[in-house]
Design a protein around this motif. Structure first.
Motif, PDB file in Angstrom:
ATOM      1  N   ILE A   1      33.214  36.216  26.773  1.00 23.75           N
ATOM      2  CA  ILE A   1      34.057  35.107  27.207  1.00 23.75           C
ATOM      3  C   ILE A   1      33.726  34.759  28.664  1.00 23.75           C
ATOM      4  O   ILE A   1      33.521  35.644  29.495  1.00 23.75           O
ATOM      5  CB  ILE A   1      35.547  35.449  27.020  1.00 23.75           C
ATOM      6  N   SER A   2      33.675  33.463  28.954  1.00 22.10           N
ATOM      7  CA  SER A   2      33.354  33.031  30.316  1.00 22.10           C
ATOM      8  C   SER A   2      34.538  33.256  31.246  1.00 22.10           C
ATOM      9  O   SER A   2      35.688  33.363  30.804  1.00 22.10           O
ATOM     10  CB  SER A   2      32.970  31.553  30.314  1.00 22.10           C
ATOM     11  N   LEU A   3      34.256  33.322  32.526  1.00 26.12           N
ATOM     12  CA  LEU A   3      35.309  33.497  33.523  1.00 26.12           C
ATOM     13  C   LEU A   3      36.290  32.335  33.468  1.00 26.12           C
ATOM     14  O   LEU A   3      37.504  32.526  33.546  1.00 26.12           O
ATOM     15  CB  LEU A   3      34.703  33.633  34.925  1.00 26.12           C
ATOM     16  N   ASN A   4      35.787  31.119  33.292  1.00 28.07           N
ATOM     17  CA  ASN A   4      36.658  29.931  33.202  1.00 28.07           C
ATOM     18  C   ASN A   4      37.620  30.048  32.024  1.00 28.07           C
ATOM     19  O   ASN A   4      38.814  29.772  32.156  1.00 28.07           O
ATOM     20  CB  ASN A   4      35.831  28.652  33.056  1.00 28.07           C
ATOM     21  N   ALA A   5      37.097  30.442  30.879  1.00 28.06           N
ATOM     22  CA  ALA A   5      37.941  30.576  29.687  1.00 28.06           C
ATOM     23  C   ALA A   5      38.957  31.698  29.859  1.00 28.06           C
ATOM     24  O   ALA A   5      40.108  31.574  29.433  1.00 28.06           O
ATOM     25  CB  ALA A   5      37.078  30.816  28.457  1.00 28.06           C
ATOM     26  N   CYS A   6      38.536  32.763  30.498  1.00 29.64           N
ATOM     27  CA  CYS A   6      39.440  33.895  30.732  1.00 29.64           C
ATOM     28  C   CYS A   6      40.585  33.481  31.658  1.00 29.64           C
ATOM     29  O   CYS A   6      41.755  33.740  31.355  1.00 29.64           O
ATOM     30  CB  CYS A   6      38.652  35.056  31.330  1.00 29.64           C
ATOM     31  N   ILE A   7      40.257  32.837  32.763  1.00 29.54           N
ATOM     32  CA  ILE A   7      41.295  32.379  33.698  1.00 29.54           C
ATOM     33  C   ILE A   7      42.201  31.356  33.025  1.00 29.54           C
ATOM     34  O   ILE A   7      43.425  31.413  33.163  1.00 29.54           O
ATOM     35  CB  ILE A   7      40.661  31.815  34.981  1.00 29.54           C
ATOM     36  N   GLY A   8      41.620  30.419  32.280  1.00 25.06           N
ATOM     37  CA  GLY A   8      42.413  29.415  31.577  1.00 25.06           C
ATOM     38  C   GLY A   8      43.351  30.027  30.552  1.00 25.06           C
ATOM     39  O   GLY A   8      44.504  29.617  30.423  1.00 25.06           O
ATOM     40  N   SER A   9      42.863  31.018  29.851  1.00 30.89           N
ATOM     41  CA  SER A   9      43.699  31.686  28.844  1.00 30.89           C
ATOM     42  C   SER A   9      44.849  32.455  29.481  1.00 30.89           C
ATOM     43  O   SER A   9      45.990  32.393  29.007  1.00 30.89           O
ATOM     44  CB  SER A   9      42.843  32.632  28.000  1.00 30.89           C
ATOM     45  N   ILE A  10      44.564  33.171  30.559  1.00 33.39           N
ATOM     46  CA  ILE A  10      45.627  33.912  31.253  1.00 33.39           C
ATOM     47  C   ILE A  10      46.662  32.942  31.831  1.00 33.39           C
ATOM     48  O   ILE A  10      47.869  33.177  31.710  1.00 33.39           O
ATOM     49  CB  ILE A  10      45.032  34.826  32.338  1.00 33.39           C
ATOM     50  N   ALA A  11      46.200  31.852  32.423  1.00 36.74           N
ATOM     51  CA  ALA A  11      47.118  30.849  32.964  1.00 36.74           C
ATOM     52  C   ALA A  11      47.979  30.249  31.856  1.00 36.74           C
ATOM     53  O   ALA A  11      49.196  30.059  32.021  1.00 36.74           O
ATOM     54  CB  ALA A  11      46.336  29.748  33.677  1.00 36.74           C
ATOM     55  N   ALA A  12      47.375  29.966  30.718  1.00 38.24           N
ATOM     56  CA  ALA A  12      48.105  29.399  29.587  1.00 38.24           C
ATOM     57  C   ALA A  12      49.173  30.364  29.087  1.00 38.24           C
ATOM     58  O   ALA A  12      50.310  29.960  28.802  1.00 38.24           O
ATOM     59  CB  ALA A  12      47.132  29.048  28.460  1.00 38.24           C
TER      60      ALA A  12
END
Length: 88
Positions: A2-13
């Motif tokens: 998983i990309s860093l962007n997707a990881c951060i986006g998922s945690i934020a969501a």
């Protein structure tokens, strides 16, 4: 992986969606919505629905899932608020 962007986006969501759970539970249990602003929840719910549409248009699953769940949670509080106003 998983990309860093997707990881951060998922945690934020997850964080922003879970933030609504206590309000929904409290509102459901107590039916006391006197501290809830109808204009704020109306505008917020509309905004979340528009974010959901945006997520669908760009095919971004964290945006879609988070906003779908948040739209349901915010709608519950909004509907409870509208019912409490109608009873007055």
């Amino acid at each position: 992986m998983i990309s860093l962007n997707a990881c951060i986006g998922s945690i934020a969501a997850i964080c922003t969606t879970l933030a609504f759970v206590p309000q929904v539970i409290k509102s459901w249990r107590t039916r006391d919505l006197s501290g809830i602003s109808l204009p704020m929840y109306t505008i917020f719910t509309l905004g979340v629905i528009l974010w959901l549409v945006y997520g669908l248009l760009i095919g971004d699953w964290p945006v879609i899932i988070a906003n779908a769940v948040t739209a349901v949670l915010a709608s519950v509080v909004l509907l409870l608020k509208l019912k409490s106003i109608a009873r007055c």
